[in-house]
Design an enzyme around this catalytic site. Sequence first.
Site, PDB file in Angstrom:
ATOM      1  N   LYS A 280      -5.534   0.649 -36.252  1.00 28.45           N
ATOM      2  CA  LYS A 280      -4.295  -0.028 -35.847  1.00 28.45           C
ATOM      3  C   LYS A 280      -3.808   0.541 -34.512  1.00 28.45           C
ATOM      4  O   LYS A 280      -3.482   1.715 -34.416  1.00 28.45           O
ATOM      5  CB  LYS A 280      -3.230   0.178 -36.940  1.00 28.45           C
ATOM      6  N   LYS A 292      13.966  -1.965 -37.038  1.00 28.06           N
ATOM      7  CA  LYS A 292      14.080  -0.637 -37.658  1.00 28.06           C
ATOM      8  C   LYS A 292      15.401  -0.002 -37.256  1.00 28.06           C
ATOM      9  O   LYS A 292      15.930  -0.288 -36.188  1.00 28.06           O
ATOM     10  CB  LYS A 292      12.942   0.268 -37.151  1.00 28.06           C
ATOM     11  N   ASP A 303       2.526   4.574 -33.492  1.00 23.03           N
ATOM     12  CA  ASP A 303       1.994   3.555 -34.402  1.00 23.03           C
ATOM     13  C   ASP A 303       0.615   3.040 -33.962  1.00 23.03           C
ATOM     14  O   ASP A 303       0.025   2.187 -34.619  1.00 23.03           O
ATOM     15  CB  ASP A 303       2.993   2.405 -34.545  1.00 23.03           C
ATOM     16  N   ASP A 362       8.450  -6.195 -39.941  1.00 19.81           N
ATOM     17  CA  ASP A 362       8.076  -4.783 -39.774  1.00 19.81           C
ATOM     18  C   ASP A 362       6.763  -4.460 -40.491  1.00 19.81           C
ATOM     19  O   ASP A 362       6.179  -3.401 -40.279  1.00 19.81           O
ATOM     20  CB  ASP A 362       9.216  -3.890 -40.296  1.00 19.81           C
ATOM     21  N   ARG A 366      -0.556  -4.703 -41.053  1.00 17.91           N
ATOM     22  CA  ARG A 366      -1.526  -5.415 -41.898  1.00 17.91           C
ATOM     23  C   ARG A 366      -1.887  -6.763 -41.298  1.00 17.91           C
ATOM     24  O   ARG A 366      -2.970  -7.291 -41.557  1.00 17.91           O
ATOM     25  CB  ARG A 366      -0.962  -5.551 -43.317  1.00 17.91           C
TER      26      ARG A 366
HETATM   27  N1  BES Z   1       4.484   1.537 -38.707  1.00 19.99           N
HETATM   28  C1  BES Z   1       5.153   1.337 -39.928  1.00 19.99           C
HETATM   29  C2  BES Z   1       4.787   2.368 -41.000  1.00 19.99           C
HETATM   30  C3  BES Z   1       5.214   3.787 -40.756  1.00 19.99           C
HETATM   31  C4  BES Z   1       6.365   4.282 -41.325  1.00 19.99           C
HETATM   32  C5  BES Z   1       4.427   4.646 -40.037  1.00 19.99           C
HETATM   33  C6  BES Z   1       6.731   5.585 -41.132  1.00 19.99           C
HETATM   34  C7  BES Z   1       4.787   5.959 -39.843  1.00 19.99           C
HETATM   35  C8  BES Z   1       5.944   6.435 -40.408  1.00 19.99           C
HETATM   36  C9  BES Z   1       4.834  -0.030 -40.506  1.00 19.99           C
HETATM   37  O1  BES Z   1       4.581  -1.024 -39.573  1.00 19.99           O
HETATM   38  C10 BES Z   1       6.037  -0.446 -41.293  1.00 19.99           C
HETATM   39  O2  BES Z   1       7.074  -0.553 -40.725  1.00 19.99           O
HETATM   40  N2  BES Z   1       5.850  -0.619 -42.604  1.00 19.99           N
HETATM   41  C11 BES Z   1       6.913  -0.961 -43.458  1.00 19.99           C
HETATM   42  C12 BES Z   1       6.386  -1.983 -44.439  1.00 19.99           C
HETATM   43  C13 BES Z   1       7.454  -2.584 -45.300  1.00 19.99           C
HETATM   44  C14 BES Z   1       8.315  -3.495 -44.463  1.00 19.99           C
HETATM   45  C15 BES Z   1       6.790  -3.337 -46.400  1.00 19.99           C
HETATM   46  C16 BES Z   1       7.392   0.285 -44.207  1.00 19.99           C
HETATM   47  O3  BES Z   1       6.561   1.081 -44.612  1.00 19.99           O
HETATM   48  O4  BES Z   1       8.590   0.453 -44.338  1.00 19.99           O
HETATM   49 ZN    ZN Z   2       3.796  -0.365 -37.727  1.00 19.66          ZN
HETATM   50 ZN    ZN Z   3       6.321  -1.964 -38.838  1.00 21.45          ZN
END
Ligand code: BES
Ligand code: ZN
Ligand code: ZN
Length: 513
Positions: A280, A292, A303, A362, A366
């Site tokens: 990614k 966020k 990221d 967010d 995926r």
């Molecule tokens: N890049 C984030 C995941 C992340 C969170 C990486 C904290 C490093 C530290 C990802 O794109 C994301 O925001 N995921 C969300 C998914 C949710 C909306 C289902 C998450 O984990 O909150």
């Molecule tokens: Zn992300």
């Molecule tokens: Zn995200």
Amino acid sequence: MSYVRTEDLVEITPASAGASEEPVALVAIGVFQDTETLTASQEALDELVGGGLTRARDRGDFRGRDSDDDFALFHRDGDGPQRMLFVGMGKVEKADRETVRKLAGRAVRRAEALSVTELHLVVPALVGEEDGAFEAVRAGAEGIHLAAFDFRELKTPGEGDDAPKPLVDRALLSVDGDAGSGLDEAIRVGSAFGAGENLARVLQFRPGNVATPSHLAEVAEAMAADLGLEITVLGPDEMEAEGMGALLSVAAGSDEEPRMIVLEHRGGDEGEAPLALVGKGLTFDTGGISLKPPKGMEDMKFDMSGGAAVLGAMKAIGMLRPGVNVVGVVPSSENMVNGKATKPGDVIRTRQGKTVEVINTDAEGRLILADALSYTADHFKPAAMVDCATLTGACVIALGHQAAALLGSDDDLVEELRGAGDRSGERCWPLPLWDAYRSQLESPVADLKNVGGRPAGSITAALFLSEFKGDVPWAHLDIAGTAYGEPRAPYQRKGGFGFPTRLLLEWVRTRSG
Ligand code: BES
Ligand code: ZN
Ligand code: ZN
């Protein structure tokens, strides 16, 4: 500020003389805890400082514990080493490659504190390992490169400073005891792993306004030219032609164009199915319309850590040229907000054909991976495909900062990766990829939705990805808790760790026999 030839930073060579004879600014040697007798090298060094080591041990001032604080430092004149450092390594029965990496890290940190740029590191042969001396030297070289890394390119140099100099620019390596043969090869492998991981770290450290998708592509192009890798870079038009609606839907809210980087190493037979590494490369994740919160958002420059690790691994593969075919794929985009941004509730069509209801913008990783996985599976028909991604906050809750989450469709592959994680010091631990969780991804309007709610967030994210892997044996590493942060080992610094570059490389190395 583009492609950094990190392998040029520290020059590591096998020592030609013994620990007590080599004329260097600093010699560092590891000492195990609770050992009665000294090794021959330790004894020779002890003699040079009039029994200082023995005294420090007798008085309990230096016990050899596995701690950054347990060391003994001596200064001397005359031929041979000018300073000598005895470093605690903990109990001998616990010693592994990570013990040696930590030893190297502690030695480099001490050299740094002393403003010494030259180091002779003496590593113990690892008794519990098949090729104990080789593995120790390899880990020592790795540790030196990793510890010497410092990201200074965005700091204004002070007056009179030359171009940024490495902290340690010359290192000698030797084994405490019988080295056997193959020291040069061990240094070559360890240095390539270190250089690869350091490339990943440079890219991680670079902020979102520098390390854009096109920047990653430029770095990959320079690297490919340097190392003789094949490269293809897809831009928006090629993505459109491929039908990559998921990747394009994430990039829609950004002024920066997305890129998909495809690097190939042809080391195996022609037509032999390659190993595929997919990472990614989200160069900044604001969350999109599902914005966020501000606190800590600056860390979302990390990221792209999965993509950085794939580029780092391809660099080491380009240097080592193993006898297998490997393809590295990095889908790269920003996740931003503008009038064209994807909205919650929008339905998009992935390259593979399935439609996705975007509940939360967010959960973008995926989406870009979905198109990258199906592209890689269709174009390369890999023997195995491993992706790595800072995918879910839930992974940090589940495993903290000590291990990546490991999920996959193929038990043997999962086991291989777990072993590679242990050996590389970049550990991962399995979570179940059971169908029972799949209902959390059902959408009333599309084939899938992009989030499965809060329960088992890392598992539902991996299940989402599994829809796009085709029939390729596949595994996924969620590196959200392990790719960056506060240092966990003396060879790291606050920021990017390059995780899981070494894990991927160790896996490729095992697969190449
Ligand atoms: N890049 C984030 C995941 C992340 C969170 C990486 C904290 C490093 C530290 C990802 O794109 C994301 O925001 N995921 C969300 C998914 C949710 C909306 C289902 C998450 O984990 O909150
Ligand atoms: Zn992300
Ligand atoms: Zn995200």
